[in-house]
Motif scaffolding. Structure first.
Motif, PDB file in Angstrom:
ATOM      1  N   VAL A   1      27.400  34.960  37.406  1.00 56.97           N
ATOM      2  CA  VAL A   1      28.153  34.517  36.375  1.00 56.97           C
ATOM      3  C   VAL A   1      29.760  35.244  35.845  1.00 56.97           C
ATOM      4  O   VAL A   1      30.546  35.535  36.157  1.00 56.97           O
ATOM      5  N   ASP A   2      28.624  36.804  35.652  1.00 55.19           N
ATOM      6  CA  ASP A   2      29.618  37.952  35.490  1.00 55.19           C
ATOM      7  C   ASP A   2      30.407  38.373  36.534  1.00 55.19           C
ATOM      8  O   ASP A   2      31.417  39.278  36.638  1.00 55.19           O
ATOM      9  N   THR A   3      29.827  38.760  37.842  1.00 56.88           N
ATOM     10  CA  THR A   3      30.575  39.048  39.135  1.00 56.88           C
ATOM     11  C   THR A   3      31.643  38.061  39.122  1.00 56.88           C
ATOM     12  O   THR A   3      32.253  38.594  39.758  1.00 56.88           O
ATOM     13  N   LEU A   4      31.704  36.909  38.902  1.00 53.37           N
ATOM     14  CA  LEU A   4      32.477  36.502  39.636  1.00 53.37           C
ATOM     15  C   LEU A   4      33.829  36.113  38.360  1.00 53.37           C
ATOM     16  O   LEU A   4      35.254  36.083  38.685  1.00 53.37           O
ATOM     17  N   ALA A   5      33.156  36.710  36.993  1.00 52.66           N
ATOM     18  CA  ALA A   5      34.185  36.753  36.336  1.00 52.66           C
ATOM     19  C   ALA A   5      35.754  38.105  36.775  1.00 52.66           C
ATOM     20  O   ALA A   5      36.543  38.385  36.508  1.00 52.66           O
ATOM     21  N   ASP A   6      34.507  39.192  37.307  1.00 54.92           N
ATOM     22  CA  ASP A   6      34.956  40.041  37.360  1.00 54.92           C
ATOM     23  C   ASP A   6      35.616  40.258  38.510  1.00 54.92           C
ATOM     24  O   ASP A   6      36.804  40.820  39.277  1.00 54.92           O
ATOM     25  N   LEU A   7      35.295  38.900  39.526  1.00 47.15           N
ATOM     26  CA  LEU A   7      36.233  39.063  41.241  1.00 47.15           C
ATOM     27  C   LEU A   7      37.390  38.267  40.421  1.00 47.15           C
ATOM     28  O   LEU A   7      38.323  38.771  40.851  1.00 47.15           O
TER      29      LEU A   7
ATOM     30  N   GLY B   1      26.797  45.130  50.639  1.00 49.32           N
ATOM     31  CA  GLY B   1      25.473  45.307  49.678  1.00 49.32           C
ATOM     32  C   GLY B   1      25.652  44.485  48.381  1.00 49.32           C
ATOM     33  O   GLY B   1      27.134  43.339  47.926  1.00 49.32           O
ATOM     34  N   PHE B   2      24.995  45.317  48.173  1.00 45.09           N
ATOM     35  CA  PHE B   2      25.021  44.587  46.340  1.00 45.09           C
ATOM     36  C   PHE B   2      26.354  45.293  45.902  1.00 45.09           C
ATOM     37  O   PHE B   2      26.243  46.313  45.753  1.00 45.09           O
ATOM     38  N   LEU B   3      26.792  44.586  44.665  1.00 43.27           N
ATOM     39  CA  LEU B   3      27.759  45.429  43.737  1.00 43.27           C
ATOM     40  C   LEU B   3      26.586  46.294  42.285  1.00 43.27           C
ATOM     41  O   LEU B   3      25.875  45.484  42.388  1.00 43.27           O
ATOM     42  N   PRO B   4      27.484  47.447  41.923  1.00 40.69           N
ATOM     43  CA  PRO B   4      26.859  47.866  40.786  1.00 40.69           C
ATOM     44  C   PRO B   4      26.664  46.838  39.851  1.00 40.69           C
ATOM     45  O   PRO B   4      27.261  45.778  39.722  1.00 40.69           O
ATOM     46  N   ALA B   5      24.835  47.128  39.605  1.00 39.44           N
ATOM     47  CA  ALA B   5      24.659  46.498  38.118  1.00 39.44           C
ATOM     48  C   ALA B   5      25.595  46.215  37.154  1.00 39.44           C
ATOM     49  O   ALA B   5      25.499  45.701  36.621  1.00 39.44           O
ATOM     50  N   LYS B   6      25.812  47.475  36.291  1.00 42.51           N
ATOM     51  CA  LYS B   6      26.126  47.546  35.785  1.00 42.51           C
ATOM     52  C   LYS B   6      27.683  47.698  35.888  1.00 42.51           C
ATOM     53  O   LYS B   6      28.861  47.827  36.334  1.00 42.51           O
ATOM     54  N   PRO B   7      28.482  46.871  34.456  1.00 44.89           N
ATOM     55  CA  PRO B   7      30.165  46.192  34.522  1.00 44.89           C
ATOM     56  C   PRO B   7      30.965  47.332  34.840  1.00 44.89           C
ATOM     57  O   PRO B   7      31.930  46.753  35.699  1.00 44.89           O
ATOM     58  N   GLN B   8      30.953  48.387  33.987  1.00 43.09           N
ATOM     59  CA  GLN B   8      32.165  48.808  34.430  1.00 43.09           C
ATOM     60  C   GLN B   8      32.392  49.378  35.726  1.00 43.09           C
ATOM     61  O   GLN B   8      33.127  49.864  36.301  1.00 43.09           O
ATOM     62  N   GLN B   9      30.965  50.353  36.241  1.00 39.19           N
ATOM     63  CA  GLN B   9      30.612  50.215  37.450  1.00 39.19           C
ATOM     64  C   GLN B   9      31.120  49.404  38.758  1.00 39.19           C
ATOM     65  O   GLN B   9      31.754  49.686  39.585  1.00 39.19           O
ATOM     66  N   ARG B  10      31.022  47.993  38.388  1.00 44.59           N
ATOM     67  CA  ARG B  10      31.075  47.133  38.799  1.00 44.59           C
ATOM     68  C   ARG B  10      32.739  46.685  39.369  1.00 44.59           C
ATOM     69  O   ARG B  10      33.063  46.774  40.047  1.00 44.59           O
ATOM     70  N   ARG B  11      32.900  46.687  38.122  1.00 38.30           N
ATOM     71  CA  ARG B  11      34.614  46.479  38.600  1.00 38.30           C
ATOM     72  C   ARG B  11      35.236  47.596  38.892  1.00 38.30           C
ATOM     73  O   ARG B  11      36.330  47.244  39.338  1.00 38.30           O
ATOM     74  N   LYS B  12      35.338  48.586  38.656  1.00 34.87           N
ATOM     75  CA  LYS B  12      34.924  50.370  39.173  1.00 34.87           C
ATOM     76  C   LYS B  12      35.391  49.975  40.656  1.00 34.87           C
ATOM     77  O   LYS B  12      35.989  50.292  41.340  1.00 34.87           O
ATOM     78  N   ALA B  13      33.806  49.593  41.921  1.00 32.69           N
ATOM     79  CA  ALA B  13      34.320  49.270  42.544  1.00 32.69           C
ATOM     80  C   ALA B  13      34.753  47.956  43.108  1.00 32.69           C
ATOM     81  O   ALA B  13      35.429  48.581  44.552  1.00 32.69           O
ATOM     82  N   LEU B  14      35.004  46.810  42.567  1.00 34.73           N
ATOM     83  CA  LEU B  14      36.205  45.550  43.329  1.00 34.73           C
ATOM     84  C   LEU B  14      37.503  46.826  42.870  1.00 34.73           C
ATOM     85  O   LEU B  14      38.163  45.985  44.023  1.00 34.73           O
TER      86      LEU B  14
ATOM     87  N   SER C   1      33.809  26.093  48.406  1.00 37.02           N
ATOM     88  CA  SER C   1      34.525  27.249  49.378  1.00 37.02           C
ATOM     89  C   SER C   1      36.166  26.855  48.077  1.00 37.02           C
ATOM     90  O   SER C   1      35.694  25.790  47.395  1.00 37.02           O
ATOM     91  N   GLY C   2      36.670  27.580  48.203  1.00 33.98           N
ATOM     92  CA  GLY C   2      38.429  27.582  47.654  1.00 33.98           C
ATOM     93  C   GLY C   2      38.429  29.208  46.650  1.00 33.98           C
ATOM     94  O   GLY C   2      38.624  30.025  47.379  1.00 33.98           O
ATOM     95  N   THR C   3      38.808  28.494  45.715  1.00 40.37           N
ATOM     96  CA  THR C   3      39.857  29.855  45.522  1.00 40.37           C
ATOM     97  C   THR C   3      38.866  30.254  44.561  1.00 40.37           C
ATOM     98  O   THR C   3      37.244  29.889  44.299  1.00 40.37           O
ATOM     99  N   ILE C   4      38.347  31.929  43.683  1.00 40.78           N
ATOM    100  CA  ILE C   4      37.682  32.363  42.968  1.00 40.78           C
ATOM    101  C   ILE C   4      37.378  31.195  42.192  1.00 40.78           C
ATOM    102  O   ILE C   4      36.191  30.814  41.811  1.00 40.78           O
ATOM    103  N   THR C   5      38.590  31.480  41.514  1.00 37.14           N
ATOM    104  CA  THR C   5      38.635  30.457  39.954  1.00 37.14           C
ATOM    105  C   THR C   5      38.218  28.903  40.362  1.00 37.14           C
ATOM    106  O   THR C   5      37.346  28.151  39.370  1.00 37.14           O
ATOM    107  N   GLU C   6      38.247  28.380  41.733  1.00 39.66           N
ATOM    108  CA  GLU C   6      37.667  26.819  41.638  1.00 39.66           C
ATOM    109  C   GLU C   6      36.267  27.535  42.257  1.00 39.66           C
ATOM    110  O   GLU C   6      35.251  26.413  41.638  1.00 39.66           O
ATOM    111  N   VAL C   7      35.700  28.215  42.296  1.00 40.73           N
ATOM    112  CA  VAL C   7      34.262  28.532  42.801  1.00 40.73           C
ATOM    113  C   VAL C   7      33.709  29.096  41.315  1.00 40.73           C
ATOM    114  O   VAL C   7      32.394  27.974  41.129  1.00 40.73           O
ATOM    115  N   GLN C   8      34.220  29.800  40.206  1.00 38.87           N
ATOM    116  CA  GLN C   8      33.019  29.767  38.899  1.00 38.87           C
ATOM    117  C   GLN C   8      33.798  28.979  38.943  1.00 38.87           C
ATOM    118  O   GLN C   8      32.449  28.927  37.770  1.00 38.87           O
ATOM    119  N   GLN C   9      34.230  28.085  38.478  1.00 42.06           N
ATOM    120  CA  GLN C   9      34.374  26.850  38.094  1.00 42.06           C
ATOM    121  C   GLN C   9      32.842  26.663  37.997  1.00 42.06           C
ATOM    122  O   GLN C   9      32.321  25.276  37.210  1.00 42.06           O
TER     123      GLN C   9
END
Length: 291
Positions: A179-185, A146-159, A210-218
Motif C-alpha cells: 500500500v505504501d509503495t503504490l502511494a509512493d509510485l 529487485g526490492f525497493l528500500p523498506a524505509k519510506p524516505q529511502q524508497r522515495r529517493k530510489a523512485l 493492470s491500468g494506471t498506477i492510480t487505478e491499480v492502487q484503487q
C-alpha cells in the motif's frame, strides 16, 4: 605379458556448484534436470533449511541439507569451496525461484569462479521473468530493480532516481509494504503512468492487475486479498525526451538556473516559467551532461 612402463597418477577432480531454481508456487514447475541434480549431488545449500526441507521431502530427496543465507554466506563460502575442491558436487537453492535473483549466492559464486571451480546454472522458475511474460508491457528493454528500500524516505529517493528511466521498470514487493509503495509510485511517477501488478504467480490465486498506477492502487485498497502474497510490480518507462518539442528558451533558463540551483529544482522552476514538462527538461539536462 610385461606390464606397461607408464604409471598413472590419479588427479582428484573438483566438484561442480549447481545453481538450481525451485518452483515459485506450482510444484509442477520443477524441471527434470533440476530433480536429477538434486538427487545426485553430495549436498544442497539452502537459504532456509526448514522451508527447503519440506520441498525435498515432497520430492523424495534425502541429500544433506545445510544453510547458506545472507547472514552466513561469507563465513560458509570457504567451507563450501573446500568440499567442492575435494570433489563433492553441491547444489545451491533459494526459498523459491532462481538463486541470486534478489536472493543469496553472489559471494559463493564469485569465489567459486575465482577459485577455478565449475559453476553450472540451470534454467527454471523466476518470478519477474514470469510476470513480464504475462504483463503486456514492453519487454525488449527492461530494468529489474529487485526490492525497493523498506524505509519510506529511502524508497522515495530510489523512485525519484528512476522517474526518467525509459525502460520498463520491474520491482519485487512484499504484502506489508504494498500500500505504501503504490502511494509512493503515484506521488513520484504520477498516477497516470501505466503499470501491472502480478501477484501469487503460478499459484491458485494468481492475479494480474493492470491500468494506471492510480487505478491499480484503487483496486488494491478496495480488496484486502490483493494485499496478500508476493508481488511483482511493473511500470511502463518514461517517454523519451524529444529536444525538438522543448522551447529553446526553457532550456536556456534551465541552464542559467543550474548555475545556482540543484538540477531537480532548476528543472521545476524552468518548467513553471515556460509551461514545459519538468521531467522532459530534467531528462534533456541529463542527456546534455552525458554528451
Amino acid at each position: 605379458m610385461s606390464s606397461s612402463p607408464v604409471s598413472h597418477t590419479s588427479v582428484p577432480q573438483t566438484g561442480t556448484l549447481y545453481i538450481v531454481p525451485t518452483p515459485i508456487g506450482n510444484l509442477g514447475d520443477m524441471t527434470e534436470r533440476a530433480l536429477n541434480v538434486l538427487r545426485h549431488c553430495q549436498a544442497i545449500a539452502a537459504e532456509d533449511t526448514r522451508h527447503s526441507g519440506q520441498l525435498m521431502q515432497h520430492l523424495g530427496i534425502k541429500q544433506e541439507l545445510f544453510a547458506l543465507h545472507e547472514h552466513n554466506e561469507r563465513q560458509k563460502a570457504g567451507q563450501v569451496i573446500e568440499r567442492l575442491q575435494r570433489g563433492d558436487n553441491i547444489a545451491l537453492i533459494s526459498d523459491a525461484g532462481t538463486p541470486l535473483i534478489s536472493d543469496p549466492g553472489y559471494v559463493l559464486v564469485q569465489q567459486c569462479r575465482a577459485a577455478g571451480i565449475t559453476v553450472t546454472a540451470l534454467p527454471g522458475a523466476c518470478a519477474f521473468v514470469t510476470a513480464l511474460s504475462g504483463a503486456g508491457l514492453p519487454t525488449d528493454r527492461f530494468c529489474f530493480e529487485g526490492f525497493l528500500p523498506a524505509k519510506p524516505q529511502q524508497r522515495r529517493k530510489a523512485l525519484q532516481a528512476l522517474v526518467n528511466e525509459t525502460r520498463t521498470l520491474v520491482f519485487y514487493e512484499s504484502p506489508h509494504r504494498i500500500v505504501d509503495t503504490l502511494a509512493d509510485l503515484a506521488t513520484e511517477f504520477g498516477g497516470e503512468r501505466t503499470m501491472v501488478m502480478a501477484r501469487e504467480l503460478t499459484k491458485q490465486f494468481e492475479t494480474y492487475l493492470s491500468g494506471t498506477i492510480t487505478e491499480v492502487q484503487q483496486q488494491v485498497l478496495a480488496d484486502s486479498n490483493q494485499q496478500r502474497g508476493e508481488m511483482v510490480l511493473m511500470i511502463s518507462g518514461a517517454e523519451a525526451a524529444a529536444e525538438a518539442d522543448v522551447n529553446p528558451a526553457a532550456m536556456k533558463t534551465l541552464n542559467l538556473l543550474r548555475k545556482e540551483l540543484p538540477l531537480k529544482k532548476a528543472a521545476a522552476l524552468a518548467a513553471e516559467i515556460h509551461g514545459a514538462r519538468k521531467n522532459t527538461l530534467y531528462q534533456l539536462a541529463l542527456e546534455q551532461d552525458n554528451q
